[in-house]
Design an enzyme around this catalytic site. Structure first.
Site, PDB file in Angstrom:
ATOM      1  N   HIS A 195       2.787  -3.009   3.143  1.00  0.00           N
ATOM      2  CA  HIS A 195       4.111  -3.311   2.592  1.00  0.00           C
ATOM      3  C   HIS A 195       5.185  -3.122   3.669  1.00  0.00           C
ATOM      4  CE1 HIS A 195       1.948  -1.881  -1.161  1.00  0.00           C
ATOM      5  NE2 HIS A 195       2.365  -3.087  -1.517  1.00  0.00           N
ATOM      6  N   GLN A 242      -0.328  -8.486 -15.646  1.00  0.00           N
ATOM      7  CA  GLN A 242      -1.390  -8.905 -14.729  1.00  0.00           C
ATOM      8  C   GLN A 242      -2.595  -7.963 -14.743  1.00  0.00           C
ATOM      9  OE1 GLN A 242       1.442  -8.544 -11.281  1.00  0.00           O
ATOM     10  NE2 GLN A 242      -0.396  -7.998 -10.162  1.00  0.00           N
ATOM     11  N   ARG A 269      -5.477  -2.554   4.411  1.00  0.00           N
ATOM     12  CA  ARG A 269      -4.629  -1.611   3.663  1.00  0.00           C
ATOM     13  C   ARG A 269      -4.480  -2.074   2.222  1.00  0.00           C
ATOM     14  NH1 ARG A 269      -2.655   3.077   6.564  1.00  0.00           N
ATOM     15  NH2 ARG A 269      -2.747   2.469   8.736  1.00  0.00           N
TER      16      ARG A 269
HETATM   17  O1  PAF Z   1       0.783  -8.264  -4.969  1.00  0.00           O
HETATM   18  C1  PAF Z   1       1.355  -7.531  -5.800  1.00  0.00           C
HETATM   19  O2  PAF Z   1       1.652  -6.354  -5.537  1.00  0.00           O
HETATM   20  C2  PAF Z   1       1.696  -8.098  -7.171  1.00  0.00           C
HETATM   21  O3  PAF Z   1       0.716  -8.988  -7.601  1.00  0.00           O
HETATM   22  C3  PAF Z   1       3.101  -8.729  -7.232  1.00  0.00           C
HETATM   23  C4  PAF Z   1       3.198  -9.940  -6.328  1.00  0.00           C
HETATM   24  C5  PAF Z   1       4.142  -7.707  -6.838  1.00  0.00           C
HETATM   25  C6  PAF Z   1       3.391  -9.190  -8.646  1.00  0.00           C
HETATM   26  O4  PAF Z   1       3.357  -8.120  -9.544  1.00  0.00           O
END
Ligand code: PAF
Length: 282
Positions: free
Chosen positions: A39, A63, A187
């Site tokens: 990130h 999700q 990671r």
């Molecule tokens: O990759 C992720 O962390 C998630 O799928 C996202 C893109 C933030 C959507 O919730």
């Protein structure tokens, strides 16, 4: 400028209004928190290319299949805020589920199409519809000019790009190369659930991808055989798939495919389902 944290859609829109009116470049980095070096690379990139860097942290219930997976997803907001401050992000949007889905869910969703049911989608039904729905919401809330994603989630990036094209969403996708630990493990926020032995076993995935890529000159079947041999030799890797797709279409790469090949692997190691990917250039 110190990091400003907002938790509501209204606060977020208000915080970005002046920048938007002034036509400044706004980059969004959508995340689910538990931030790591992968990130950080996205945020650093966003800092380089945009005037305003917005990061969202939202563990999106839409999700997740199993409730238990959603509940045990790592949540480390204070550490995440400290890292974002250090990286020079401007705005953190950290809404709760009630803010994002006041009715408890979303009657209107984005459908990922047939590819959404394959590969990652095959073992996680509805996952990509949930991802595309929340990404659309986050894009509408923040209205960025750029949105940044990591290459590791290759199927996700492909589906987001296609949605943006299909729905004419006015945003550019920037894709950042997978960040790996020194030993090669990609990671992931889920790596924290691996003990030392499982971490060692998990390295099989990146080894298999490298072995497959090394056989590129011999054609797609040879690549898959080379990767498979590495995976088969490892104990405790519960393989879901190792496959090679055409990066332009995400369809399986034909045996005699001449262009670049995207290798994808997914496996369960101990308590964690891991994915990894590598682009094997022609
Ligand atoms: O990759 C992720 O962390 C998630 O799928 C996202 C893109 C933030 C959507 O919730």
């Amino acid at each position: 400028m110190p990091l400003h944290t907002v938790t509501t859609v209204a606060e977020c829109r208000a915080a970005l209004e002046d920048a938007r009116r002034a036509g400044r470049e706004i980059a969004l980095v959508p995340t689910m928190g538990a931030l790591h070096e992968g990130h950080a690379a996205l945020v650093r990139h966003a800092r380089e290319v945009a005037d305003v860097v917005v990061v969202s942290i939202f563990v999106n219930p839409l999700q997740f299949g199993e409730r238990s997976d959603l509940e045990r997803y790592p949540r480390t907001l204070e550490a995440d805020q400290a890292l974002l401050e250090e990286l020079g992000a401007d705005l953190l949007l950290a809404p709760d589920a009630e803010q994002m889905y006041p009715d408890g869910g979303s009657s209107t969703t984005v459908h990922a199409g047939p590819l959404g049911d394959e590969l990652e989608g095959a073992s996680r039904p509805g996952h990509f519809d949930g991802v595309l729905t929340v990404v659309t919401k986050l894009l509408n809330i923040t209205q960025p000019t750029i949105v940044c994603f990591g290459e590791k989630d290759a199927q996700q990036v492909f589906l987001v790009r296609r949605m943006i094209r299909d729905l004419d969403l006015p945003v550019a996708v920037h894709e950042i190369e997978t960040v790996r630990e020194a030993d090669g493990l990609a990671r992931s926020s889920r790596n924290v659930f691996l003990d030392d032995r499982q971490h060692e076993v998990a390295l099989t995935l990146s080894r298999a991808l490298r072995a497959a890529a090394a056989a590129r000159a011999d054609g797609v079947p040879a690549m898959l055989r080379a990767g498979r041999a590495v995976l088969d030799a490892a104990d405790d890797v519960d393989l879901d798939y190792l496959t090679a797709v055409d990066p332009e279409t995400f369809a399986p790469a034909p045996d005699d495919h001449a262009g670049d090949v995207r290798l994808l692997v997914a496996a369960r190691v101990g308590p964690v389902r891991l994915i990894d990917t590598l682009l094997a250039q022609s």
